[in-house]
Design an enzyme around this catalytic site. Structure first.
Site, mmCIF file in Angstrom:
data_model
loop_
_atom_site.group_PDB
_atom_site.id
_atom_site.type_symbol
_atom_site.label_atom_id
_atom_site.label_comp_id
_atom_site.label_asym_id
_atom_site.label_seq_id
_atom_site.Cartn_x
_atom_site.Cartn_y
_atom_site.Cartn_z
ATOM 1 N N ASP A 20 0.835 -1.207 0.000
ATOM 2 C CA ASP A 20 0.000 0.000 0.000
ATOM 3 C C ASP A 20 0.870 1.258 0.000
ATOM 4 O O ASP A 20 0.556 2.248 -0.666
ATOM 5 C CB ASP A 20 -0.889 -0.057 1.249
ATOM 6 N N HIS A 216 -8.362 -1.907 8.331
ATOM 7 C CA HIS A 216 -7.358 -1.096 7.628
ATOM 8 C C HIS A 216 -7.829 0.356 7.714
ATOM 9 O O HIS A 216 -8.905 0.688 7.246
ATOM 10 C CB HIS A 216 -7.282 -1.568 6.173
ATOM 11 N N HIS A 218 -7.094 4.705 7.614
ATOM 12 C CA HIS A 218 -6.272 5.799 7.081
ATOM 13 C C HIS A 218 -6.351 7.010 7.996
ATOM 14 O O HIS A 218 -7.328 7.190 8.722
ATOM 15 C CB HIS A 218 -6.741 6.173 5.670
ATOM 16 N N CYS A 249 -4.592 5.492 -0.799
ATOM 17 C CA CYS A 249 -5.191 4.935 -2.020
ATOM 18 C C CYS A 249 -5.071 5.944 -3.143
ATOM 19 O O CYS A 249 -5.690 6.997 -3.100
ATOM 20 C CB CYS A 249 -6.642 4.557 -1.809
ATOM 21 N N ASN A 258 -1.731 6.061 5.214
ATOM 22 C CA ASN A 258 -2.023 4.949 6.118
ATOM 23 C C ASN A 258 -1.642 5.370 7.528
ATOM 24 O O ASN A 258 -0.843 6.278 7.713
ATOM 25 C CB ASN A 258 -1.200 3.732 5.708
HETATM 26 ZN ZN ZN Z 1 -4.240 2.003 2.925
#
Ligand code: ZN
Length: 318
Positions: A20, A216, A218, A249, A258
């Site tokens: 990522d 997950h 952010h 993303c 992230n």
């Molecule tokens: Zn991510």
């Protein structure tokens, strides 16, 4: 093997930087540097690393060496190695590379799904079924663990609010189509802590706790660690993060960042939750990242401030 069967710590941090993170950085890290970095992340005690994505190299040249990363990382004793596969073709290539754990993203926002993987929900579920059929043709012991990641589960930059009932239904559909587990993903950094707990409980009520253990998050709006705390409090046991917060993303306009592994480790360890991570070794891995990607901004408060004087982490530091 389901994640619960391999759980060794109070909270398992899944380091997503090599996938990522690197896919959002335009500079390409050399294969040698990547191997060095992944080894250092594993040596710091991170139990799981997402090492790449099986997408065509022309789309993400940063991850063109994913097969080599799988081979390298799976030789590291005790490390759980996971890769992203966007479709059945990607899963086929991941299988050829020997990957033992894969995840496929299904965006709860169909607009985002079309933008990200150019497929509708129906088409993505067909990919999941095709992958399941591919795995089921293998002897049971050779079948990779296969997770469905519910992207934009907390809201979408393109569609705005995403109905929670839709996320719940998609979680059920992913499992029916053949995923071994699902995960929730705040792709756009819309989530708040109450929402994290509420949506987790709704999905659990529909599919069972054992089928959703990870999240997950952010930090797009600075809520990443607050949401991580909510996730831990509600009872999720795997949290994704990226060293130095690199990544995000690239297909969701405005979404970046992230949550930072170094700060997440400090949060958890300071609350007495064992992560298995050694701080000094984590900072060694960060140095490798900094040297390999000069000019790329690295985030995180704990690396700059250092650990508090007299700080005793939950994990015994060797
Ligand atoms: Zn991510």
């Amino acid at each position: 093997m389901p994640p619960s069967a391999t759980k060794r710590f109070d909270i398992e941090i899944s380091e997503v930087g090599p996938r990522d993170g690197l896919q959002s950085v335009s500079a390409i890290m050399s294969t040698a540097d990547k191997k060095h970095w992944i080894s250092a992340l594993a040596a710091a005690g991170l139990p799981e690393i997402e090492v790449g994505s099986f997408v065509p190299a022309k789309i993400l040249p940063q991850l063109a060496d994913t097969a080599e990363m799988v081979e390298h990382a799976q030789r590291i004793q005790g490390l759980s190695v996971t890769v992203l596969v966007p479709n059945a073709k990607g899963a086929e290539n991941a299988l050829k590379a020997g990957a033992r754990k894969m995840s496929i993203p299904l965006s709860a926002s169909e607009t985002h799904s079309l933008r990200n993987v150019r497929r509708t929900h129906t088409q993505m579920l067909a990919e999941v079924r095709a992958i399941r059929a591919m795995f089921d043709a293998l002897p049971a012991a050779d079948r990779p663990f296969f997770e469905g990641g519910l992207a934009t589960a907390f809201g979408c930059t393109l569609e705005g609010q995403v109905p929670e009932d839709r996320v719940v239904r998609l979680a059920e559909q992913l499992l029916e189509a053949g995923c071994d587990a699902v995960g929730l993903s705040d792709t756009t950094g819309f989530a708040n802590p109450k929402q994290v707990k509420r949506l987790t409980r709704k999905v659990w009520a529909a599919v069972g706790r054992e089928n959703l253990t990870g999240i997950h998050l952010h930090n797009t709006r600075g809520q990443g660690l607050a949401n991580a705390l909510a996730a831990v409090e509600v009872g999720l046991t795997t949290v994704d993060s990226s060293m130095a917060g690199i990544g995000g993303c690239p297909f969701a306009p405005g979404a970046s960042g992230n949550i930072v592994t170094e700060d997440l480790v400090f949060l958890l360890e300071s609350m007495g939750l064992k992560t298995g991570v050694n701080f000094a070794k984590l900072l060694e891995a960060r140095k490798i990242l900094a040297a390999a990607l000069p000019g790329v901004e690295l985030y995180g408060f704990t690396p700059d401030a250092g650990l508090p004087k007299g700080f005793v982490p939950a994990t015994v530091q060797e």
